[in-house]
Design a protein around this motif. Structure first.
Motif, PDB file in Angstrom:
ATOM      1  N   GLN A  11      -5.005 -30.922 -24.047  1.00 24.23           N
ATOM      2  CA  GLN A  11      -6.185 -30.343 -24.683  1.00 24.23           C
ATOM      3  C   GLN A  11      -7.258 -30.070 -23.642  1.00 24.23           C
ATOM      4  OE1 GLN A  11      -6.397 -33.706 -27.734  1.00 24.23           O
ATOM      5  NE2 GLN A  11      -7.140 -31.967 -28.928  1.00 24.23           N
TER       6      GLN A  11
ATOM      7  N   LEU B 244      -5.225 -23.082 -20.651  1.00 22.01           N
ATOM      8  CA  LEU B 244      -5.881 -24.357 -20.375  1.00 22.01           C
ATOM      9  C   LEU B 244      -6.450 -24.433 -18.961  1.00 22.01           C
ATOM     10  CD1 LEU B 244      -3.529 -26.935 -22.131  1.00 22.01           C
ATOM     11  CD2 LEU B 244      -5.919 -26.479 -22.670  1.00 22.01           C
TER      12      LEU B 244
ATOM     13  N   SER C 185      -7.529 -17.657 -22.700  1.00 21.04           N
ATOM     14  CA  SER C 185      -7.390 -18.861 -23.520  1.00 21.04           C
ATOM     15  C   SER C 185      -6.421 -19.873 -22.921  1.00 21.04           C
ATOM     16  CB  SER C 185      -6.933 -18.471 -24.928  1.00 21.04           C
ATOM     17  OG  SER C 185      -5.661 -17.840 -24.883  1.00 21.04           O
TER      18      SER C 185
ATOM     19  N   GLN D 124     -11.760 -20.262 -30.911  1.00 18.94           N
ATOM     20  CA  GLN D 124     -12.537 -19.342 -30.084  1.00 18.94           C
ATOM     21  C   GLN D 124     -13.973 -19.841 -29.898  1.00 18.94           C
ATOM     22  OE1 GLN D 124     -12.303 -15.444 -31.821  1.00 18.94           O
ATOM     23  NE2 GLN D 124     -10.120 -15.192 -31.351  1.00 18.94           N
TER      24      GLN D 124
ATOM     25  N   GLU E  66       0.481 -23.400 -29.896  1.00 15.89           N
ATOM     26  CA  GLU E  66      -0.809 -23.153 -29.271  1.00 15.89           C
ATOM     27  C   GLU E  66      -1.874 -22.974 -30.350  1.00 15.89           C
ATOM     28  OE1 GLU E  66      -0.787 -19.958 -26.506  1.00 15.89           O
ATOM     29  OE2 GLU E  66       0.923 -20.715 -25.352  1.00 15.89           O
ATOM     30  N   ASN E  67      -2.935 -23.745 -30.234  1.00 14.90           N
ATOM     31  CA  ASN E  67      -4.081 -23.601 -31.137  1.00 14.90           C
ATOM     32  C   ASN E  67      -5.326 -23.337 -30.307  1.00 14.90           C
ATOM     33  OD1 ASN E  67      -6.521 -25.440 -32.537  1.00 14.90           O
ATOM     34  ND2 ASN E  67      -5.521 -23.964 -33.863  1.00 14.90           N
ATOM     35  N   PHE E  68      -5.949 -22.198 -30.566  1.00 17.43           N
ATOM     36  CA  PHE E  68      -7.131 -21.813 -29.798  1.00 17.43           C
ATOM     37  C   PHE E  68      -8.307 -21.603 -30.747  1.00 17.43           C
ATOM     38  CE2 PHE E  68      -9.619 -18.364 -27.557  1.00 17.43           C
ATOM     39  CZ  PHE E  68     -10.217 -19.227 -26.647  1.00 17.43           C
TER      40      PHE E  68
ATOM     41  N   THR F 138      -3.530 -20.288 -34.611  1.00 17.18           N
ATOM     42  CA  THR F 138      -2.408 -21.176 -34.310  1.00 17.18           C
ATOM     43  C   THR F 138      -1.119 -20.369 -34.338  1.00 17.18           C
ATOM     44  OG1 THR F 138      -3.514 -23.094 -35.290  1.00 17.18           O
ATOM     45  CG2 THR F 138      -1.125 -23.217 -35.004  1.00 17.18           C
TER      46      THR F 138
ATOM     47  N   SER G  90     -12.106 -24.592 -27.798  1.00 18.75           N
ATOM     48  CA  SER G  90     -11.143 -25.610 -27.388  1.00 18.75           C
ATOM     49  C   SER G  90      -9.739 -25.058 -27.541  1.00 18.75           C
ATOM     50  CB  SER G  90     -11.310 -26.894 -28.208  1.00 18.75           C
ATOM     51  OG  SER G  90     -11.079 -26.637 -29.586  1.00 18.75           O
ATOM     52  N   LYS G  91      -8.834 -25.653 -26.804  1.00 18.56           N
ATOM     53  CA  LYS G  91      -7.434 -25.213 -26.811  1.00 18.56           C
ATOM     54  C   LYS G  91      -6.536 -26.443 -26.795  1.00 18.56           C
ATOM     55  CE  LYS G  91      -3.921 -22.308 -26.316  1.00 18.56           C
ATOM     56  NZ  LYS G  91      -3.594 -21.729 -24.998  1.00 18.56           N
ATOM     57  N   THR G  92      -5.495 -26.404 -27.637  1.00 17.71           N
ATOM     58  CA  THR G  92      -4.473 -27.453 -27.656  1.00 17.71           C
ATOM     59  C   THR G  92      -3.108 -26.806 -27.490  1.00 17.71           C
ATOM     60  OG1 THR G  92      -5.780 -28.871 -29.125  1.00 17.71           O
ATOM     61  CG2 THR G  92      -3.428 -29.333 -28.950  1.00 17.71           C
ATOM     62  N   ASP G  93      -2.376 -27.253 -26.501  1.00 16.58           N
ATOM     63  CA  ASP G  93      -0.986 -26.843 -26.318  1.00 16.58           C
ATOM     64  C   ASP G  93      -0.108 -28.068 -26.509  1.00 16.58           C
ATOM     65  OD1 ASP G  93      -1.872 -24.351 -25.701  1.00 16.58           O
ATOM     66  OD2 ASP G  93      -1.303 -24.392 -23.584  1.00 16.58           O
TER      67      ASP G  93
END
Length: 1003
Positions: free
Chosen positions: A523, A535, A533, A458, A454-456, A417, A475-478
């Motif tokens: 997401q 989206l 990474s 892996q 940004e949370n990735f 993060t 998963s990825k959250t921006d």
């Protein structure tokens, strides 16, 4: 010119002050009309190249410029006279500046010179701890770049926010924006504390105002370049308790008959586990590396002055595998005199911050819980029977999940993060002199903040496989926001002096503030192992969201300042605010204040007085407000959601109240300022009484009306206090100056009302029933301090059977804690007193400064201790060494309860006093003599070593006593509108101590 240059010679001498004959270090000495210049050293000595007939100009803040023509003599000693006007300390107050003796209000002022004596920090608000009386500063936590909780003269609100209003060069900023300001750029910080100084800010000044003024060039100042550099190390502060080592934990498990220790079948296995003994702090934490470098250029000509700076700050933090903090900052302040009657200027700055973010939550993803929970015989990586690391298919060691079932090291490496902040802050102004007596100022200022998180997770990482059933998905959250706040100020000022003694200043102003906020979130799921990474490459979009909100404030204000012969000073202010936050029937609020001051030392009967150099009485009373609530609390709003087959649902989200209005702060106080023996001993005493009425609280509606809470003006509370400041020059001679200073702040708070008697919905309502619990462990109750702890009282251990004992509500002994909670009068998270003791010593180029900060009377619920002394309930986790002191036999006293006796219940057993004293700052510096710096074409050079949080004494609290946020995600996810600083401790980023080496060079 060649002939003059050939006649150059070395001119030496000493510069002293005419008042006391003491040497003046840092005096600027220049050859008029050239770029040649030096500064005097600590002993006031200088050496400069000059020719016979040339003019030397000596300049020093607080002294009159002195010029002398070089003659045949090679030695020129100068005695400089005080400049009375420039000596007066200039303090920034609401929309103006005043000298200290013109103030009628309570203002704490911290100068750039004061800040230089404090061990450096990247956030200016943390540097205020202990240096401003009546201002309680608590670090939110030890995370690099984190801001602080600031409380000015007590607790001003319950639900509407307690942070003061921050103004930077005229621009309103949020408290989180403060860490974007480079402390090296700050000229002064003024904290406005009473109604006389805050009412000019009306609806926003109820919790005090912090005015930050940045540096500007000075008219006629030759260009000065300054280079600052610092490097240091930081580490977690030492615990004042001891955890079990491997042998001790195995023994503890054996005694309790559970855990690995209880199941060991051979001595070889026992020795193997003991041989694995280590401290998890070494596996998860590190010594943080701090680096800072800054450059500035300042100067001025007849019509223009400027200040330019660049800065870079880096702090790796104390967690392995996370780069905690990086900041790049820049500033340009320019003032230009277009005409004799017109001046324009700007203050522009930019900062870019990148934060590596560890999980601040009370679960297995938190590394600061892991260092205590993980057992000392558990290893970081999986080992085989021979003690060698087991490798995965790619040849990498496999993280050990430990008994917690999840390896936090994997979290730090694989669930990444990062937060990014870009901030643009500045103002533009036009200052017109319409007549000799009338000035007009128009100023536009604003701050634009761009935030991105940004949370990735892996694909194929440990957590990814857990949450996705063993399938490597990733998963990825921006998410982020755009926030723009701007202010337009128009001010007209009339000043005049009548009969040489009647000084009048009239000010009228209008101010418009508007904020526009937008946020977004997106997401995606399904990423290629080792792939990008972003989206755009996610196989499946999961969710998208966005919000917007706006806020505006329009104000009219007027101020009258009358000064009779600098003896009697009267000030009055009125302001009317209209806010979009409040209901149609209460949108506008009126605020006022009045204050007086008497400079007794300026009276004729004090003429010839040898004792008092300053003696002033002042008094003030007035109102200010607080509008720190939700932007749409006064109107009924609806929420939208998804329903079957893609349909949209609408339901009430908030029930509005058209009468919802301002929190009102009525504040009165008196103060005495004094200085003795040519201000060698100086200080002040202040008393204040602050009543906050129409508290903005949430009233729970019945289920028949929807069950939601509605915000209303429902309560009242009172803060009272005393502030003391004292400073003295213990030694002051030609070689040595030793100054000691201290401040003490006493606080008293009481909730006096919790319902609105005029509201028909609250008629007959018992206030203690309406507001029983307000947070995790505390309540609001009339007659008690705000957020008084609400817990069952622990009564020790039954010596007959080892059971934990408690008191019920009537004071009877019982073995059940549940349902027996009572308000613990006098025990809250807020201190009864705090303050600091500081000392500075200057001797022959050396300078030493130290600051001790102390706090007394607050209580903290110590959740980590309840985990570490769990009476067997947390037998799988490591325990403190004193967990061995448990009840074993009938008759045992002064022991912990019997293990597994259901004793670890919530009670005041783990409520501890947070009293402490800490060596907050220590700095030792040396300024090189001018005879060395001039050979290097430098004006000055200083080297220093500094430290923060080097020593702490906390006699009652087990752990670090400076608690702000207990657990960030735990507290905010519970739906609490505000975090109560210090209510409980729970594995947030710990306080750090640091030592750094720095160099400051001017040329």
């Amino acid at each position: 010119m060649q002939l003059s240059f050939a006649q150059e010679k070395s001119v030496t001498g000493t510069v002293t002050a005419a008042t006391d004959g003491l040497p003046l270090p840092g005096v600027n000495v220049i050859v008029k009309g050239t770029t040649r210049g030096v500064q005097t050293d600590f002993d006031g000595n200088y050496t400069i190249k000059a020719s016979v007939g040339e003019t030397l100009v000596f300049s020093f803040i607080g002294m009159k410029n002195t010029s002398v023509v070089v003659g045949a003599n090679n030695t020129i000693n100068i005695s400089m006279q005080e400049d009375i006007e420039s000596l007066a300390e200039i303090v920034v107050v609401g929309f103006s500046t005043k000298s200290r003796d013109e103030l009628t209000s309570a203002v704490s002022n911290v100068t750039s010179e004061d800040l230089e004596k404090i061990a450096p920090s990247v956030s200016i608000d943390n540097m205020l701890q202990g240096v401003a009386s009546g201002v309680q500063v608590t670090a939110q936590n030890g995370k690099p770049g984190q801001t602080a909780f600031i409380r000015v003269r007590g607790i001003g609100s319950i639900n509407a926010g307690n942070q003061p209003l921050y103004i930077v060069d005229g621009a309103q900023v949020n408290e989180d924006d403060v860490n974007g300001i480079n402390p090296n750029d700050v000229e002064s910080v003024s904290v406005l504390k009473d109604a006389a100084s805050t009412s000019i800010y009306g609806a926003r000044g109820g919790n005090g105002v912090v005015l930050i003024t940045t540096k500007r060039g000075k008219k006629g100042q030759d260009g000065v370049f300054k280079l600052t550099s610092r490097v240091g190390r930081s580490r977690k502060t030492e615990d004042n308790f001891t955890m079990m080592n491997a042998a001790q934990k195995l023994q503890y498990e054996r005694e309790l008959g559970q855990g690995i220790g209880a199941g060991i079948s051979s001595n070889a296995e026992y020795l193997r586990l003991v041989g694995l003994d280590h401290d998890w702090k070494d596996d998860l934490l590190q010594d943080g590396l701090q680096k800072s470098i800054g450059f500035s250029a300042s100067g001025g000509e007849e019509r223009m002055n400027y200040f330019f700076s660049l800065g870079y700050d880096e702090d790796s933090g104390i967690i392995q595998d996370i780069d905690a903090y990086n900041r790049v900052s820049g500033r340009l302040n320019v003032d230009y005199q277009i005409k004799d009657w017109a001046k324009i200027g700007s203050s522009l700055s930019f900062s870019s911050i990148e934060n590596g973010d560890p999980r601040d939550r009370n679960n297995v993803q938190n590394p600061f819980r892991a260092i205590y929970d993980y057992n000392p015989y558990e290893t970081k990586f999986v080992l085989d029977a021979n003690g060698d690391q087991v490798l995965d298919a790619n040849g990498n060691p496999i993280y050990n999940a430990t008994h917690a079932g999840y390896p936090v090291s994997a979290e730090l490496n694989q669930n990444i993060t990062t937060r990014y902040y870009n901030r643009f802050l500045g103002n533009l102004y036009l200052d017109l002199k319409l007549t000799d007596n009338i000035k007009f100022l128009t100023q536009g200022s604003g701050i634009y903040e761009q935030y991105r998180r940004e949370n990735f997770l892996q694909p194929g990482s440990v957590l990814d496989l857990i949450v996705n059933g063993g399938v490597p998905t990733g998963s990825k959250t921006d998410n982020g926001s755009f926030d723009f706040t701007y202010t337009w100020l128009n001010k007209i000022t009339y000043t005049n002096t009548f009969g040489d003694v009647h000084n009048l200043e009239l000010t009228a102003l209008s101010e418009y503030v508007r904020d526009n906020f937008r946020s977004y979130s997106a997401q995606g799921q399904g990423f290629v192992v080792g792939g990008p990474s972003v989206l755009n490459v996610a196989a499946t979009p999961i969710a998208v969201a966005g919000t917007r909100s706006e806020y505006s404030l329009f104000s009219l204000a007027a101020n009258v300042d009358y000064n009779y012969d600098n003896r009697y000073i009267i000030n009055a202010t009125v302001r009317r605010d209209g806010s979009s936050r409040f209901g149609t029937n209460s949108k506008y609020g009126n605020f006022y204040s009045g204050s007086i001051a008497w400079n007794i030392t300026n009276e004729e009967f004090m003429a010839g007085n040898k004792t008092f150099s300053t003696l002033k009485l002042r008094a003030s009373a007035g109102t200010s407000g607080n509008d720190q609530i939700g932007r749409y609390s006064s109107i009924t709003t609806y929420g939208f959601g998804a329903y079957n087959n893609g349909l949209t649902t609408i339901s009430p989200a908030n029930f509005g109240d058209p009468n919802l209005g301002w929190e009102q702060n009525f504040n009165y106080g008196v103060g005495l300022e004094f200085g003795l023996f040519n201000n060698r001993l100086r200080g002040l005493v202040d008393y204040y009484n602050r009543t906050t009425s129409d508290l903005l609280l949430n009233e729970q509606l019945s289920l028949t009306t929807g069950g939601n809470a509605v915000t209303g003006n429902l309560g009242e509370m009172v803060n009272k206090g005393l502030e003391f400041e004292l400073a003295g020059d213990i030694i002051r001679n030609e070689k040595l100056k030793w100054t000691v200073s201290a401040n003490l702040n006493l606080y008293d708070n009481e909730v006096t009302k919790l319902v609105n008697a005029d509201d028909p919905n609250t008629v007959g309502v018992n206030e203690s029933d309406l507001f029983t619990t307000s947070n995790f462990f505390s309540i609001l109750r009339v007659g008690e301090e705000v957020n008084t702890f609400y817990l069952t009282r622990y009564a020790g251990v039954n010596p007959a059977n080892g059971e934990a004992l408690y008191l019920d509500a009537d004071g009877n002994v019982t073995n059940n804690a549940n349902g027996n909670e009572v308000a613990l009068s006098g025990k809250s998270p807020f201190a009864d007193l705090d303050g600091s003791v500081s000392t500075t010593v200057q001797y022959s180029g050396f300078d030493l400064s130290a600051n001790f900060y102390y706090k007394v009377g607050n209580y903290i619920y110590n959740l980590p201790e309840s985990n570490m002394l769990s009476d067997g309930d947390n037998i799988a986790d490591n325990q403190r060494l004193d967990a061995f002191n448990y009840w074993r036999n009938p008759g045992d006293t002064n022991v912990l309860p019997r293990p597994f006796s259901n004793s670890n219940q919530t009670s005041d057993r783990f409520l501890q006093k947070g009293d402490y004293i800490r060596l907050r700052s220590l700095q030792l510096g040396y300024t090189l003599p001018s005879r060395f710096t001039e050979t290097m074409a430098l004006k000055s050079a200083r080297i220093y070593v500094s430290g923060t949080n080097l020593w702490t004494y906390a006699p009652y609290y087990k752990g670090d006593p400076e608690v702000g946020i207990g657990s960030g995600e735990t507290q905010t996810s519970a739906g609490n509108p505000t975090v109560i600083p210090g209510e409980f401790a729970l594995y947030s980023y710990p306080t750090t101590s640091s030592i750094s080496l720095g160099v400051d060079i001017q040329f």
